[in-house]
Design a protein around this motif. Structure first.
Motif, PDB file in Angstrom:
ATOM      1  N   HIS A 117      -8.471  -2.591   5.823  1.00 42.95           N
ATOM      2  CA  HIS A 117      -8.423  -1.549   4.800  1.00 42.95           C
ATOM      3  C   HIS A 117      -9.705  -0.728   4.788  1.00 42.95           C
TER       4      HIS A 117
ATOM      5  N   MET B 242      -5.006   0.196   6.495  1.00 42.50           N
ATOM      6  CA  MET B 242      -4.559   0.951   5.320  1.00 42.50           C
ATOM      7  C   MET B 242      -5.754   1.764   4.840  1.00 42.50           C
ATOM      8  N   TYR B 243      -5.568   3.069   4.673  1.00 41.79           N
ATOM      9  CA  TYR B 243      -6.646   3.947   4.216  1.00 41.79           C
ATOM     10  C   TYR B 243      -6.425   4.367   2.764  1.00 41.79           C
ATOM     11  N   GLU B 244      -7.526   4.792   2.133  1.00 41.98           N
ATOM     12  CA  GLU B 244      -7.550   5.255   0.744  1.00 41.98           C
ATOM     13  C   GLU B 244      -7.152   4.134  -0.224  1.00 41.98           C
ATOM     14  N   CYS B 245      -7.639   2.946   0.069  1.00 41.14           N
ATOM     15  CA  CYS B 245      -7.338   1.783  -0.770  1.00 41.14           C
ATOM     16  C   CYS B 245      -8.245   1.767  -2.007  1.00 41.14           C
ATOM     17  N   GLN B 246      -7.759   1.106  -3.042  1.00 41.14           N
ATOM     18  CA  GLN B 246      -8.527   0.924  -4.275  1.00 41.14           C
ATOM     19  C   GLN B 246      -9.418  -0.301  -4.079  1.00 41.14           C
TER      20      GLN B 246
ATOM     21  N   PRO C 289     -10.481   8.280   3.383  1.00 45.02           N
ATOM     22  CA  PRO C 289      -9.263   8.792   4.037  1.00 45.02           C
ATOM     23  C   PRO C 289      -9.333   8.557   5.547  1.00 45.02           C
TER      24      PRO C 289
ATOM     25  N   LYS D  63      -0.099   5.107   1.051  1.00 47.76           N
ATOM     26  CA  LYS D  63      -1.371   5.094   1.787  1.00 47.76           C
ATOM     27  C   LYS D  63      -1.110   5.401   3.260  1.00 47.76           C
ATOM     28  N   THR D  64      -2.097   5.964   3.931  1.00 48.84           N
ATOM     29  CA  THR D  64      -1.996   6.176   5.369  1.00 48.84           C
ATOM     30  C   THR D  64      -2.183   4.838   6.062  1.00 48.84           C
TER      31      THR D  64
ATOM     32  N   ALA E 142       0.852  -1.203   0.000  1.00 44.34           N
ATOM     33  CA  ALA E 142       0.000   0.000   0.000  1.00 44.34           C
ATOM     34  C   ALA E 142       0.884   1.248   0.000  1.00 44.34           C
TER      35      ALA E 142
ATOM     36  N   SER F 101      -9.905  -5.081  -1.548  1.00 44.12           N
ATOM     37  CA  SER F 101      -9.117  -3.992  -2.113  1.00 44.12           C
ATOM     38  C   SER F 101      -7.860  -4.606  -2.715  1.00 44.12           C
TER      39      SER F 101
ATOM     40  N   GLU G 233      -4.888  -3.535  -2.337  1.00 44.00           N
ATOM     41  CA  GLU G 233      -3.820  -3.517  -1.340  1.00 44.00           C
ATOM     42  C   GLU G 233      -3.932  -4.677  -0.351  1.00 44.00           C
TER      43      GLU G 233
END
Length: 159
Positions: free
Chosen positions: A147, A109-113, A151, A88-89, A85, A120, A122
Motif C-alpha cells: 500500500h 493499493m494507492y491512496e490508502c488511508q 497517488p 483505489k488504484t 480498497a 493502512s 485497506e
C-alpha cells in the motif's frame, strides 16, 4: 514459431507505456539504462494500473512462468483487494530478487488511508481477511500486496 501471447521485450531506451511507471532509482534502471531484458524476461518493476493492457500482460506473464500458481486463486486475491480498497488504484508489477533468483508479483493499493507510517486501513483489512482464506495464504511465497498513501505516480501526467 513466434508466441503471439508473449509480451514483447522492450529495447534499450524504450519508453514506459502510457499510464505505467518505473521507479528510476530502482537497481534495474530500465528503461533509461542499458539493461534490456533477455528473451522471455519481464521488464522488472514496470508498474501498471488495473484496467490497462500492461496490467493483464504482467499477470499473464507471471502465471505462464509460475505454473504452480493457480489463476483463480490470483483472481480471488484481486477481488479481495478490490473489496478492501474500493475506488483505489491497484497496480501490478514483477520484481526480481537477484540474490534469491526469484520473482514476486506485487499488487499495490494507492491512496490508502494510513493509520501511521506502516499501517493502512485497506492493507490491515486485506491481511485480516486473507488469513481466513487458505488458498490466499498459499500465494504468499509468490504474491505480495502492499500500500501507499500517495497517488500512483503513473497517473501524474494524465490530462
Amino acid at each position: 514459431m513466434l508466441d503471439t501471447h508473449m509480451p514483447t521485450t522492450p529495447s534499450v531506451g524504450s519508453q514506459v507505456p502510457a499510464g505505467c511507471w518505473i521507479d528510476q532509482s530502482d537497481w534495474s534502471d530500465w528503461p533509461q539504462g542499458d539493461h534490456a531484458c533477455s528473451p522471455n524476461e519481464w521488464p522488472y518493476n514496470l508498474e501498471a494500473p488495473k484496467g490497462t493492457r500492461e496490467f493483464c500482460r504482467i499477470i499473464d506473464w507471471f502465471l505462464r512462468n509460475h505454473p504452480q500458481l493457480y489463476g483463480p486463486d490470483l483472481g480471488q486475491c484481486l477481488a479481495l483487494i478490490e473489496e478492501c480498497a474500493p475506488g483505489k488504484t491497484v497496480t501490478a508489477r514483477v520484481s526480481y530478487d537477484p540474490e534469491m533468483g526469484s520473482y514476486t508479483l506485487w499488487f499495490t493499493m494507492y491512496e490508502c488511508q494510513m493509520d501511521d507510517d506502516l499501517d493502512s486501513q485497506e492493507l490491515t483489512l486485506y491481511c485480516n481477511r486473507e488469513r481466513e482464506i487458505e488458498s490466499l495464504s498459499d500465494l504468499n511465497e509468490l504474491v505480495a500486496v502492499w500500500h501507499h498513501a500517495r497517488p500512483f505516480p503513473g497517473h501524474k501526467n494524465r490530462t
